[in-house]
Design an enzyme around this catalytic site. Sequence first.
Site, PDB file in Angstrom:
ATOM      1  CG  ASP A   1     -23.395  -1.035   6.350  1.00 43.02           C
ATOM      2  OD1 ASP A   1     -23.198  -0.560   7.495  1.00 43.02           O
ATOM      3  OD2 ASP A   1     -24.498  -1.456   5.972  1.00 43.02           O
TER       4      ASP A   1
ATOM      5  CB  CYS B   1     -20.034  -3.452   2.337  1.00 44.63           C
ATOM      6  SG  CYS B   1     -21.474  -2.427   1.918  1.00 44.63           S
TER       7      CYS B   1
ATOM      8  CG  HIS C   1     -22.569  -6.284   5.440  1.00 43.65           C
ATOM      9  ND1 HIS C   1     -23.703  -5.689   5.950  1.00 43.65           N
ATOM     10  CD2 HIS C   1     -22.221  -5.532   4.367  1.00 43.65           C
ATOM     11  CE1 HIS C   1     -24.003  -4.618   5.231  1.00 43.65           C
ATOM     12  NE2 HIS C   1     -23.115  -4.503   4.255  1.00 43.65           N
TER      13      HIS C   1
ATOM     14  CB  CYS D   1     -25.471  -6.024   2.129  1.00 46.79           C
ATOM     15  SG  CYS D   1     -24.561  -4.851   1.090  1.00 46.79           S
TER      16      CYS D   1
ATOM     17  NE  ARG E   1     -25.331  -1.169   9.389  1.00 46.74           N
ATOM     18  CZ  ARG E   1     -26.452  -1.715   8.914  1.00 46.74           C
ATOM     19  NH1 ARG E   1     -27.424  -2.032   9.751  1.00 46.74           N
ATOM     20  NH2 ARG E   1     -26.587  -1.944   7.627  1.00 46.74           N
TER      21      ARG E   1
HETATM   22 ZN   LIG Z   1     -23.339  -3.503   2.480  1.00 43.14          ZN
END
Ligand SMILES: [Zn+2]
Length: 218
Positions: free
Chosen positions: A43, A41, A97, A100, A45
């Site tokens: 993302d 992803c 994750h 999400c 993090r």
């Molecule tokens: Zn995500």
Amino acid sequence: MDIKRVFENNKVWITRQLQTDSNYFERLSQGQSPAMLYIGCSDSRVTAEELMGLQPGEVFVHRNIANMVPNSDLNVMSVIHYAVDVLKVSHVVVCGHYGCGGIKAAMQQADLGILNPWLRNIRDVYRLHRRELDAIEDEEHRYNRLAELNVQEQCINVIKTAEVQKAVYERKLTVHGWIFDMATGKLIDLAIDFEKITKDIAAIYKIVPSEVSLEMNM
Ligand SMILES: [Zn+2]
């Protein structure tokens, strides 16, 4: 974010790398032979190399919103083709994750413009597993289970490609479905039974090499 800081950090990093290996960049510039393709992803993090403790050169990375592998997405399909056919990676990982934002957005009714068709792919995963997901009362738990099932379905999309089927057969390429739990930092192997899934879907998705199918047509 101070952009100047990024360039300062870069100088510090160069010095540190050269301290441990004076030929580091010389070697890095000579080429890559990563053993793994990681699809994760976007993302901020969920980094790829850092959470696996890997160095530049060790993993070929593709990231998008909610770690999707849509069948007609030229971007991810090109990445899979290059990693499997040219770089000859031994492992393909789809890593989702918990928590999400893409998964949550797909479960809400808001109009997100250009994101709508992308998120629809996640809604398709929900539809396929609706009975199991609807039975989960806790909303957070349901989102997290959808994140897991989404990883499973995207792994199936990886397996459906001709390149991967060929590499699984010829050189035992393996596909893995993982989840990163940000709350603990743990990487969880979903231990998806690919052998069973591959057998189940083989009749529908099996791709016969073109020479054979040409003979069959003649
Ligand atoms: Zn995500």
